[in-house]
Write a protein that holds these residues in place. Structure first.
Motif, PDB file in Angstrom:
ATOM      1  N   GLY A   6     -43.046  58.906 -44.141  1.00 26.74           N
ATOM      2  CA  GLY A   6     -43.593  59.573 -45.401  1.00 26.74           C
ATOM      3  C   GLY A   6     -44.830  60.469 -45.053  1.00 26.74           C
ATOM      4  O   GLY A   6     -45.661  60.929 -45.779  1.00 26.74           O
ATOM      5  N   LEU A   7     -45.081  60.744 -43.644  1.00 30.18           N
ATOM      6  CA  LEU A   7     -46.291  61.358 -43.348  1.00 30.18           C
ATOM      7  C   LEU A   7     -45.867  63.095 -43.200  1.00 30.18           C
ATOM      8  O   LEU A   7     -47.030  63.861 -43.285  1.00 30.18           O
ATOM      9  CB  LEU A   7     -46.908  61.037 -41.751  1.00 30.18           C
ATOM     10  CG  LEU A   7     -47.582  59.711 -41.778  1.00 30.18           C
ATOM     11  CD1 LEU A   7     -47.485  59.513 -40.160  1.00 30.18           C
ATOM     12  CD2 LEU A   7     -48.553  59.960 -42.455  1.00 30.18           C
ATOM     13  N   LEU A   8     -44.681  63.343 -43.055  1.00 30.57           N
ATOM     14  CA  LEU A   8     -44.283  64.586 -43.012  1.00 30.57           C
ATOM     15  C   LEU A   8     -43.038  64.910 -43.844  1.00 30.57           C
ATOM     16  O   LEU A   8     -42.389  63.971 -44.037  1.00 30.57           O
ATOM     17  CB  LEU A   8     -43.780  65.224 -41.595  1.00 30.57           C
ATOM     18  CG  LEU A   8     -44.798  65.439 -40.629  1.00 30.57           C
ATOM     19  CD1 LEU A   8     -43.920  65.606 -38.982  1.00 30.57           C
ATOM     20  CD2 LEU A   8     -45.386  66.791 -40.876  1.00 30.57           C
ATOM     21  N   VAL A   9     -43.041  65.801 -44.822  1.00 32.27           N
ATOM     22  CA  VAL A   9     -41.762  66.029 -45.546  1.00 32.27           C
ATOM     23  C   VAL A   9     -40.625  66.884 -44.646  1.00 32.27           C
ATOM     24  O   VAL A   9     -40.888  67.743 -44.374  1.00 32.27           O
ATOM     25  CB  VAL A   9     -42.455  66.862 -46.842  1.00 32.27           C
ATOM     26  CG1 VAL A   9     -41.259  67.168 -47.903  1.00 32.27           C
ATOM     27  CG2 VAL A   9     -43.865  66.487 -47.439  1.00 32.27           C
ATOM     28  N   ARG A  17     -42.273  60.423 -38.228  1.00 35.00           N
ATOM     29  CA  ARG A  17     -43.627  60.502 -39.246  1.00 35.00           C
ATOM     30  C   ARG A  17     -42.787  61.168 -40.406  1.00 35.00           C
ATOM     31  O   ARG A  17     -43.373  60.821 -41.519  1.00 35.00           O
ATOM     32  CB  ARG A  17     -44.337  61.913 -38.689  1.00 35.00           C
ATOM     33  CG  ARG A  17     -45.422  61.390 -37.741  1.00 35.00           C
ATOM     34  CD  ARG A  17     -45.994  62.700 -37.242  1.00 35.00           C
ATOM     35  NE  ARG A  17     -47.117  62.305 -36.583  1.00 35.00           N
ATOM     36  CZ  ARG A  17     -48.092  63.287 -35.881  1.00 35.00           C
ATOM     37  NH1 ARG A  17     -47.684  64.533 -35.567  1.00 35.00           N
ATOM     38  NH2 ARG A  17     -49.204  62.695 -35.407  1.00 35.00           N
ATOM     39  N   ILE A  64     -57.064  46.919 -47.490  1.00 31.31           N
ATOM     40  CA  ILE A  64     -56.415  48.284 -47.741  1.00 31.31           C
ATOM     41  C   ILE A  64     -54.955  47.448 -48.079  1.00 31.31           C
ATOM     42  O   ILE A  64     -54.613  48.227 -49.181  1.00 31.31           O
ATOM     43  CB  ILE A  64     -56.167  49.016 -46.801  1.00 31.31           C
ATOM     44  CG1 ILE A  64     -57.456  49.862 -46.482  1.00 31.31           C
ATOM     45  CG2 ILE A  64     -55.192  50.047 -47.044  1.00 31.31           C
ATOM     46  CD1 ILE A  64     -58.126  50.897 -47.427  1.00 31.31           C
ATOM     47  N   TYR A  65     -54.630  46.491 -47.612  1.00 33.27           N
ATOM     48  CA  TYR A  65     -53.269  45.927 -48.074  1.00 33.27           C
ATOM     49  C   TYR A  65     -53.525  44.929 -49.140  1.00 33.27           C
ATOM     50  O   TYR A  65     -52.324  44.091 -49.322  1.00 33.27           O
ATOM     51  CB  TYR A  65     -52.611  45.564 -46.932  1.00 33.27           C
ATOM     52  CG  TYR A  65     -51.796  46.508 -45.969  1.00 33.27           C
ATOM     53  CD1 TYR A  65     -50.762  47.396 -46.513  1.00 33.27           C
ATOM     54  CD2 TYR A  65     -52.401  46.986 -44.657  1.00 33.27           C
ATOM     55  CE1 TYR A  65     -50.167  48.177 -45.661  1.00 33.27           C
ATOM     56  CE2 TYR A  65     -51.918  47.827 -44.051  1.00 33.27           C
ATOM     57  CZ  TYR A  65     -50.882  48.520 -44.385  1.00 33.27           C
ATOM     58  OH  TYR A  65     -50.124  49.565 -43.573  1.00 33.27           O
ATOM     59  N   SER A  99     -41.969  57.866 -50.923  1.00 31.99           N
ATOM     60  CA  SER A  99     -42.817  57.346 -49.700  1.00 31.99           C
ATOM     61  C   SER A  99     -43.891  56.453 -49.859  1.00 31.99           C
ATOM     62  O   SER A  99     -44.211  55.599 -48.919  1.00 31.99           O
ATOM     63  CB  SER A  99     -43.373  58.800 -49.121  1.00 31.99           C
ATOM     64  OG  SER A  99     -44.043  59.621 -50.057  1.00 31.99           O
ATOM     65  N   GLU A 100     -44.350  56.296 -51.267  1.00 30.81           N
ATOM     66  CA  GLU A 100     -45.269  55.331 -51.374  1.00 30.81           C
ATOM     67  C   GLU A 100     -45.018  54.034 -51.320  1.00 30.81           C
ATOM     68  O   GLU A 100     -45.521  53.097 -50.949  1.00 30.81           O
ATOM     69  CB  GLU A 100     -46.060  55.411 -52.888  1.00 30.81           C
ATOM     70  CG  GLU A 100     -46.984  56.752 -52.685  1.00 30.81           C
ATOM     71  CD  GLU A 100     -48.009  56.556 -51.635  1.00 30.81           C
ATOM     72  OE1 GLU A 100     -48.857  55.849 -51.616  1.00 30.81           O
ATOM     73  OE2 GLU A 100     -48.042  57.597 -50.791  1.00 30.81           O
ATOM     74  N   LYS A 148     -44.568  52.986 -47.819  1.00 32.44           N
ATOM     75  CA  LYS A 148     -45.457  52.638 -47.122  1.00 32.44           C
ATOM     76  C   LYS A 148     -46.068  51.374 -47.184  1.00 32.44           C
ATOM     77  O   LYS A 148     -46.861  50.924 -46.475  1.00 32.44           O
ATOM     78  CB  LYS A 148     -46.673  53.888 -47.653  1.00 32.44           C
ATOM     79  CG  LYS A 148     -46.701  55.308 -46.971  1.00 32.44           C
ATOM     80  CD  LYS A 148     -47.402  56.216 -47.661  1.00 32.44           C
ATOM     81  CE  LYS A 148     -47.522  57.585 -46.894  1.00 32.44           C
ATOM     82  NZ  LYS A 148     -47.980  58.566 -47.580  1.00 32.44           N
ATOM     83  N   GLN A 149     -45.720  50.659 -48.360  1.00 35.40           N
ATOM     84  CA  GLN A 149     -46.222  49.357 -48.505  1.00 35.40           C
ATOM     85  C   GLN A 149     -45.440  48.316 -47.807  1.00 35.40           C
ATOM     86  O   GLN A 149     -45.845  47.265 -47.626  1.00 35.40           O
ATOM     87  CB  GLN A 149     -45.932  48.834 -50.110  1.00 35.40           C
ATOM     88  CG  GLN A 149     -46.894  49.653 -51.135  1.00 35.40           C
ATOM     89  CD  GLN A 149     -47.028  48.924 -52.125  1.00 35.40           C
ATOM     90  OE1 GLN A 149     -46.132  48.573 -52.811  1.00 35.40           O
ATOM     91  NE2 GLN A 149     -48.476  48.559 -52.459  1.00 35.40           N
ATOM     92  N   TYR A 206     -46.997  50.601 -38.926  1.00 38.51           N
ATOM     93  CA  TYR A 206     -46.924  51.774 -38.178  1.00 38.51           C
ATOM     94  C   TYR A 206     -47.818  51.930 -37.315  1.00 38.51           C
ATOM     95  O   TYR A 206     -49.157  51.608 -37.468  1.00 38.51           O
ATOM     96  CB  TYR A 206     -46.725  53.176 -39.243  1.00 38.51           C
ATOM     97  CG  TYR A 206     -46.991  54.634 -38.428  1.00 38.51           C
ATOM     98  CD1 TYR A 206     -46.025  55.025 -37.346  1.00 38.51           C
ATOM     99  CD2 TYR A 206     -47.848  55.171 -38.699  1.00 38.51           C
ATOM    100  CE1 TYR A 206     -46.007  56.199 -37.057  1.00 38.51           C
ATOM    101  CE2 TYR A 206     -48.367  56.386 -37.926  1.00 38.51           C
ATOM    102  CZ  TYR A 206     -47.232  56.899 -37.042  1.00 38.51           C
ATOM    103  OH  TYR A 206     -47.256  58.224 -36.507  1.00 38.51           O
ATOM    104  N   MET A 207     -47.359  52.187 -35.973  1.00 40.13           N
ATOM    105  CA  MET A 207     -48.429  52.355 -34.883  1.00 40.13           C
ATOM    106  C   MET A 207     -48.076  53.704 -34.469  1.00 40.13           C
ATOM    107  O   MET A 207     -47.202  54.070 -33.812  1.00 40.13           O
ATOM    108  CB  MET A 207     -47.989  51.488 -33.840  1.00 40.13           C
ATOM    109  CG  MET A 207     -49.235  50.535 -33.440  1.00 40.13           C
ATOM    110  SD  MET A 207     -48.904  49.421 -32.139  1.00 40.13           S
ATOM    111  CE  MET A 207     -49.525  50.503 -30.718  1.00 40.13           C
ATOM    112  N   SER A 208     -49.080  54.826 -34.518  1.00 42.18           N
ATOM    113  CA  SER A 208     -48.964  56.062 -34.046  1.00 42.18           C
ATOM    114  C   SER A 208     -49.221  56.240 -32.579  1.00 42.18           C
ATOM    115  O   SER A 208     -49.623  55.399 -32.138  1.00 42.18           O
ATOM    116  CB  SER A 208     -50.063  56.927 -35.015  1.00 42.18           C
ATOM    117  OG  SER A 208     -51.170  56.794 -34.396  1.00 42.18           O
TER     118      SER A 208
END
Ligand SMILES: Nc1ncnc2c1ncn2[C@@H]1O[C@H](COP(=O)(O)OP(=O)(O)OP(=O)(O)O)[C@@H](O)[C@H]1O
Ligand SMILES: [Mg+2]
Lengths: 257, 379
Positions: A52-55, A48, A104-105, A72-73, A76-77, A81-83
């Motif tokens: 970029g989901l957690l700092v 994470r 979205i992409y 992180s942006e 993200k592009q 990611y598969m959680s």
């Protein structure tokens, strides 16, 4: 730049609990990196942070050359990611989920049609396009999640336990896809509790209580610890670490006494 | 990369519409809730007192005494609910709640009245609801007084002294709501209060649900920007809000009979602004709440200050300045002025521009705060 992921002393604290402790790893481009460790050892937390989901609390890291703290942006592009937990829309159909993430992409027109067709075929989801995602069984859900993560042709794929609770057929399909992608030059970071899967990774990192205990190729690790297989590597590392920690605790109580 | 992406925005809108369509019960609640609340509170907040149930003990049993009772009934304030024959009976009727007032006419009423002797009529009132008691006593007072003046006039005319001239008369003319019906004043406010709290919950739920279900985690590893996400979430609910608003509006005008004096297009335009504002407030709530339950509790917690500070219950002019400022933090405050202005006074934008600007400023502010507060992170 040869590393897809490179981090130094990456640390994450939740209150006074250290989830990831000063982790330093480097993952070569185009390789499959298996991230192993017992439950609660900090695999998901590390992932994470990289997404970029957690700092991170401290330390530094780059993903595809971008800083995890400040860019992180950009990251993200370029990543898929598969959680660990299924996080697509259960009340949308297979096709609607794909359409949503395509939008979205920013994938549209011919390219969207093309990508959807490829991915549905790849995941073996043909014929299930109109089925609600929530009504898919475990293995199918994971295949759909993988398809959504691959829509925008990411350079790096990060998969958090993609095959947990998945039947052997789906698992094989999954790993065939992963190896295919790696051959195309895509880097894959994947966590798993299955040692047969870990065996086929190019590189393995072993994490316990937030500490990286060992890393290397599967063969190297087996040789270094003088055991027969990866499962023994796993058990030996856990036992050694637990003994070391117990010894450290004893020393501390003796010192206090 | 920093540009607004139409493709991402439209994807969110499309996805929301599909989800709303598949979740019929929630859609039903969003549309029916304002209707039910309106019916419920529309009657509950009706503070007008009339048709007070009254017992009559007519000991005179004469044409004159019956005429007096008719005078009471004709005002609509009193309804004869029972005829009695004793104080004991009256007491029992008031005790068990059958009546709230009683008129006692003495046996010698007709005789004394015809002989120009002073005579008193007694009224007994149940004082436990001061509102009813005040209305009953004030109106009985007036009715009897008018009756007395009428009798006096008749006698003077008979004696050939012409018309009775009262030295001072008060002529009050109430503007905007001539019958001073509280329902006419309350319904527009009620429309605002209900719409504020129902629409707020719509967007708050929509975002918090993504957190609860875990879909937010996947969404925030994409390049989606907070502004696109929020605008995309608000858009479909604007239409649901408008539909819902139209329903309560029709109910207010045709069922409760509150006349719309001003311009309908202006009312709809400003209501649209209000809806967008409250939907943004809902988005803001969702950046604070972690669960749908929390979002619900916050929305409920906002009802009380909305009722107390916005002018819904108490006039804002008489509030201390600090409290007036606090009222400015509730979108309903601006919308109430607008609603009542258009509904009751029939005024236009020239008198409402201050509240319109205030509401627009509130909208921009709350959406900005929500966007700044929204982090593409998981806690
Ligand atoms: N948001 C959070 N707040 C507090 N503690 C957390 C949070 N997320 C994770 N932790 C803690 O951090 C530690 C590492 O968790 P993490 O999910 O990274 O483990 P994991 O290696 O992925 O385990 P698993 O194999 O079960 O998925 C755990 O002790 C967990 O309880
Ligand atoms: Mg995990």
């Amino acid at each position: 730049m040869e590393y897809a992921i490179h981090c130094e002393n990456l640390t994450k604290r939740f209150g006074d609990r250290i989830a990831v402790n000063s982790l330093s790893i480097s993952i070569r481009k185009g390789s499959i990196y298996g991230f192993l460790g017992p439950n609660g050892s900090g695999k998901s937390t590390t992932i994470r942070m990289l997404c970029g989901l957690l700092v991170p609390t401290s330390g530094k890291g780059t993903v595809l050359g971008y800083d995890v703290m400040t860019q992180s942006e950009e990251i993200k592009q370029r990543i898929g990611y598969m959680s660990q937990k299924f996080s697509l829309y259960e009340d949308l159909t297979v096709e609607e989920n794909l359409d949503f993430y395509a939008g979205i992409y920013g994938i549209d027109g011919e390219r969207r049609k093309q990508r959807k067709k490829e991915l549905i075929a790849m995941a073996g989801l043909t014929g299930r396009e109109k089925q609600l995602a929530g009504s898919l069984s475990g293995g199918w859900k994971q295949r759909l999640a993988l398809s959504c993560a691959l829509l925008h042709q990411p350079e790096l794929l990060i998969l958090d336990e993609p095959t947990a609770g998945v039947d052997p057929v789906s698992r094989r399909i999954f790993w065939n896809v992963i190896r295919d992608l790696a051959r195309q030059g895509i880097t894959v970071l994947v966590t798993t509790h299955y040692m047969d899967e870990a065996q086929t990774c190019d590189w393995i990192g072993f994490i316990f209580f937030g500490n990286l205990l060992a890393q290397g190729t599967p063969a190297e690790l087996i040789a270094r610890l003088q055991v027969d297989n990866l499962e023994d590597v796993f058990v030996t590392l856990v036992q050694r670490e637990e003994e070391r920690q117990a010894a450290a605790r004893n020393r501390r109580t003796e010192e206090r006494a | 990369m920093k540009r607004f992406s139409m493709s991402r925005y439209l994807s969110i809108v499309r996805k929301e519409i599909i989800q709303i369509k598949r979740d019929r019960p929630s859609l039903g609640i969003a549309l029916m809730m304002p209707l039910l609340l309106m019916l419920l509170f529309g009657y509950a907040v009706n503070t007008d007192v009339n048709h007070i149930r009254t017992a009559v003990w007519d000991q005179s049993k004469s044409a004159a005494s019956r005429e007096l009772v008719d005078n009471f009934v004709n005002t609509q304030y009193f309804d004869v609910a029972a005829y009695t024959e004793s104080y004991a009976e009256i007491e029992r009727l008031i005790d068990d709640g059958t009546v709230d007032a009683a008129i006692v006419i003495p046996p010698d009423y007709a005789r004394k009245r015809d002989n120009n002797e002073p005579v008193s009529v007694q009224m007994l009132i149940n004082g436990s609801d001061p509102n009813i008691a005040r209305t009953a006593s004030a109106n009985a007072q007036l009715i009897v007084q008018n009756k007395a003046i009428a009798l006096q006039e008749r006698r003077m005319q008979k004696e050939g002294m012409g018309k009775l001239e009262q030295p001072i008369q008060l002529q009050a003319r109430v503007l905007f709501n001539p019958n001073m019906e509280s329902i006419v004043f309350n319904i527009p406010g009620l429309i605002g209060l209900i719409m504020q709290n129902v629409t707020m919950i719509l967007t708050a739920f929509s975002l918090v649900r993504e957190k609860e279900r875990g879909t937010m985690e996947q969404l925030i590893v994409t390049p989606i920007r907070p502004f696109e996400l929020m605008l995309g979430k608000i858009t479909p609910y604007v239409f649901i809000g408008l539909l819902s608003f139209t329903i309560v509006l029709v109910l207010g005008i045709y069922w409760f009979g509150v006349p719309l004096k001003g311009s309908f297009p202006l009312l709809m335009t400003l209501s649209l602004l209000f809806l967008i504002t409250t939907l943004s407030l809902g988005i803001f709530l969702s950046t604070v709440a972690k669960t749908q339950l929390q979002a619900m509790q916050m929305a409920f917690a906002l009802i009380l200050p909305s009722v107390l500070l916005s002018g819904f219950m108490f006039p804002r002019d008489t509030m201390p300045t600090v409290i007036q400022w606090l009222g400015g933090l509730v979108p309903l405050t601006y919308f109430l002025e607008i609603l009542r202005g258009i509904f009751l006074k029939g005024v236009g934008l020239d008198s409402l521009w201050r509240d319109t600007l205030g509401m627009a400023a509130f909208f921009v502010l709350i959406l900005t705060i929500a966007i700044l507060r929204f982090r593409k992170k998981i806690e």
